[in-house]
Design a protein around this motif. Sequence first.
Motif, PDB file in Angstrom:
ATOM      1  N   GLN A  32       0.914  -1.257   0.055  1.00 33.57           N
ATOM      2  CA  GLN A  32      -0.192  -0.076  -0.056  1.00 33.57           C
ATOM      3  C   GLN A  32       1.029   1.081  -0.051  1.00 33.57           C
ATOM      4  O   GLN A  32       0.767   2.069  -0.967  1.00 33.57           O
ATOM      5  N   GLU A 109      -3.410  -3.828  -1.883  1.00 31.52           N
ATOM      6  CA  GLU A 109      -4.025  -2.569  -2.297  1.00 31.52           C
ATOM      7  C   GLU A 109      -3.094  -1.573  -2.955  1.00 31.52           C
ATOM      8  O   GLU A 109      -3.139  -0.277  -2.354  1.00 31.52           O
ATOM      9  N   SER A 112      -4.541   1.954  -3.680  1.00 31.98           N
ATOM     10  CA  SER A 112      -5.749   2.662  -3.088  1.00 31.98           C
ATOM     11  C   SER A 112      -5.570   4.076  -2.515  1.00 31.98           C
ATOM     12  O   SER A 112      -6.415   4.758  -2.369  1.00 31.98           O
TER      13      SER A 112
END
Length: 221
Positions: A32, A109, A112
């Motif tokens: 992430q 992710e 994101s």
Amino acid sequence: MLAGLDRPSAGKVTVSDQIVSGITKGVSFMFQADALLPWRSVVTNVSLGPIFNKVPQKDALEMARNWLRIVGLSGFEQHYPHQLSGGMRKRASLAAALINKPSILLMDEPFSALDVQTRSIMSNELLTLWERDRPTVLFVTHDLEEAIGLADKVVVITAGPGTVKAIFDIDLPRPRGALQEIRFQPRFLQLHQQIWEALRDEVQRTYARQGAPVAAKETIA
């Protein structure tokens, strides 16, 4: 567990029909947060993988420059991560993940934190880059459109404890084309509805556990 960095509390994990008992070879990560060292230039960040794999530094830097060209960062080789936009840092991270030609790419992710437009662009670029070597990709996302647009198989996980609730085969043809366009195709919309039916209760359960009011279907989606 798939990479061999943790052990399952029950059951087993296999890669290519072999039980994972140590560090799995050929695995790359994309997180992430940008896993770029802030004190290193972009090109030296991307070259780290080959250097760790005993590639001579000169050759590793040349490989890194080539991958930066592939991801559209030519001219930014000597920049530092703080000098790049969010999307550019993700491109650098993607180059660092792909430079070793992994057989398995783990993505948690990765897009994101990006705005909607940049996120769509990065998804399209991932699809294009994936076509080069076609590694196995395990991609964690909360975005249903992103999941359908990228995947061959979507696995819905329960809110907690996390168990597999449903598995959907995504039969959209490849190459997929731009996510912004295929998401309006009838089959895409049909898959979206089917998966949302399995996902809705888990979203509502998560909201309830967090003490938030259960929102209307349109808001949750």
